[in-house]
Design a protein around this motif. Sequence first.
Motif, short mmCIF file in Angstrom:
data_model
loop_
_atom_site.label_atom_id
_atom_site.label_comp_id
_atom_site.label_asym_id
_atom_site.label_seq_id
_atom_site.Cartn_x
_atom_site.Cartn_y
_atom_site.Cartn_z
N GLY A 191 -5.06 11.86 -6.81
CA GLY A 191 -4.32 10.89 -6.02
C GLY A 191 -3.55 11.46 -4.85
O GLY A 191 -3.17 10.74 -3.93
N LEU A 194 -5.02 10.65 -1.51
CA LEU A 194 -4.90 9.21 -1.28
C LEU A 194 -3.49 8.85 -0.83
O LEU A 194 -3.30 8.13 0.16
N ILE A 196 -1.15 10.81 0.46
CA ILE A 196 -0.86 11.41 1.75
C ILE A 196 -1.50 10.57 2.86
O ILE A 196 -0.88 10.25 3.87
N ASP A 197 -2.74 10.23 2.62
CA ASP A 197 -3.48 9.43 3.57
C ASP A 197 -2.81 8.08 3.82
O ASP A 197 -2.55 7.67 4.95
N ILE A 200 1.44 8.81 4.56
CA ILE A 200 1.93 9.78 5.55
C ILE A 200 1.08 9.80 6.82
O ILE A 200 1.56 9.46 7.89
N GLU A 203 -4.25 7.45 8.89
CA GLU A 203 -5.29 7.44 9.92
C GLU A 203 -6.57 6.77 9.44
O GLU A 203 -7.27 6.13 10.20
N LYS A 205 -9.49 4.64 7.14
CA LYS A 205 -9.71 3.21 6.88
C LYS A 205 -8.89 2.73 5.70
O LYS A 205 -8.46 1.59 5.66
N ILE A 206 -8.71 3.61 4.75
CA ILE A 206 -7.94 3.22 3.56
C ILE A 206 -6.54 2.76 3.95
O ILE A 206 -6.02 1.79 3.42
N LEU A 209 -5.96 -0.84 4.60
CA LEU A 209 -5.91 -1.80 3.50
C LEU A 209 -4.46 -2.09 3.13
O LEU A 209 -3.58 -1.27 3.37
N ILE A 211 -2.20 -2.38 0.14
CA ILE A 211 -2.11 -2.09 -1.29
C ILE A 211 -0.64 -2.03 -1.68
O ILE A 211 0.10 -1.23 -1.12
N TYR A 219 -3.81 1.82 -9.85
CA TYR A 219 -5.03 2.54 -9.50
C TYR A 219 -4.99 3.98 -10.02
O TYR A 219 -5.91 4.47 -10.66
N LEU A 220 -3.88 4.64 -9.73
CA LEU A 220 -3.79 6.05 -10.09
C LEU A 220 -3.69 6.24 -11.60
O LEU A 220 -4.33 7.12 -12.17
N ASP A 243 -8.04 -6.75 -8.38
CA ASP A 243 -9.43 -6.40 -8.10
C ASP A 243 -9.96 -5.39 -9.11
O ASP A 243 -11.11 -5.46 -9.53
N LEU A 244 -9.09 -4.47 -9.52
CA LEU A 244 -9.51 -3.50 -10.55
C LEU A 244 -9.82 -4.22 -11.86
O LEU A 244 -10.79 -3.93 -12.54
#
Lengths: 251, 251
Positions: A191, A194, A196-197, A200, A203, A205-206, A209, A211, A219-220, A243-244
């Motif tokens: 995770g 994920l 960091i993305d 932080i 940038e 596509k995630i 979203l 969330i 999720y994690l 969704d999960l």
Amino acid sequence: MYKKETELKNELEIAWKKAADVALSKSVNPTKSHKGALARTNIKKSCRRTLEKVGYHKMKIADVMQEAGMATGLFYHYFPDLRSLVLEVLLDFLSRFKGKILNKPALTKEEWYDVGYTYYFRIVKSYALYPGMMQCMKEMMWEETNFGALVRLVFIKSQEESLKKLPQEGIRGNMSNDQLRIILRALGSVGEELLIDYYITKESKISKLSISERAMAEYLTSLFYQAFFLEQPPLNKMKYAKDLKEWMKTQ
Amino acid sequence: MYKKETELKNELEIAWKKAADVALSKSVNPTKSHKGALARTNIKKSCRRTLEKVGYHKMKIADVMQEAGMATGLFYHYFPDLRSLVLEVLLDFLSRFKGKILNKPALTKEEWYDVGYTYYFRIVKSYALYPGMMQCMKEMMWEETNFGALVRLVFIKSQEESLKKLPQEGIRGNMSNDQLRIILRALGSVGEELLIDYYITKESKISKLSISERAMAEYLTSLFYQAFFLEQPPLNKMKYAKDLKEWMKTQ
DNA sequence: TACATTTTTGAATTTGAATTCAATTTCACA
DNA sequence: TGTGAAATTGAATTCAAATTCAAAAATGTA
């Protein structure tokens, strides 16, 4: 498996002391008045704000003091150098990860889910609220070996504590101590990218979203659960990541 | 699911260009003779050695030039500043992760195992041989946004490529694109802590264990496999991590 | 209110490393 | 072997930021 609690606690205290020593090694003037204590706190708060704004590597002493609305020279009245200040601020911040996760240790996989969720939610929340602090923590882990060791230990401790009572349950039950240690260490970073993305760098596509923090934690947690037990977590635990849940239902 | 290959490739090229631009933004003197080219390469090699010895944050221009056995001033004949040099060295290094993993894309889970293994083995090998470079890469990812984006993309690309043909197989088959993206991003960091611990910081109990590089890659590949497919990987794939094989047999 | 202690100021100084540069050497090619 | 272009040197310079400091202001206490 799993170290005795006392042993782990001592280890943690030693690491904490080591890291703190770096921050305090150079003679720091203790504050000698209420006013002084306030000023010192003010600098620390300013440091946190500046960290969020500017980031660790670009931050100068003058920046912190300007943000604090104090003269540059005053800095040295309270701290020996920038690194010590940042380290102290980070140690304060780190304490948010130190506390017990739940009062009752998990005895079953299902119970573990809740503990794991609390653990991950705490982390997600930290990324969401204080991305700059989290980033600074990561950077400092590379720069200051002792601090890095401490942070790792804090997280290992949380993790081991949460699994302490579960040795017999699930597929990992008959792994050796060393094997389990390796697996947990490897899963410890699930995770990271994920988070960091998403919180932080923002940038990919995630990061576009939407969330919620709770869904992210679900999720994690469920991913860890799946990886560790090779099973789906109980359906009813999916309260925010609808969704999960839908996906799990299709199994 | 999964972006079209061309699309992903373009994205990668753009990111590469962006990161390279930073390294090349300030006017660099192109070498004008064979001797010059040799000298330039010499500096880059020296930079790699110094990086392994001293680490990125402590490294000075003078250090690199001394290690290279050249005068300090000569540095500016070839590079505008230290960061550009390091960035160029890192971009060279990064290319080791860029190539195709296997010629044939995996069509079944079992075939995926091999692709995954190749992917992880490459990473493990890099940590084992060039811990300093790997550390520097991590540090630079925080400092230089474009470089960070590039590195992430390179690894995402490898990962997506390896799973490209597998969408229907396994439990994740009916996840949505976004869900799959999240899961893969989260799983992308599996093993990071373990590798850093074992090959870079070398402080924890784990680092006292003796784990061959191939066994390490098997550990990581099987963990990813378990997390992704919620199944044990084929027993016969465990060729070096005998202990893992033993454990799997007990199921 | 007096006085000692602590805090505060910001300009002056120091520091350590980056950067420049004029002079020198090496090289490639005619 | 001579010549111009390129590479090389390392001492001198510049630079940005850390650090010091003497003097002033604020504070608490008797």
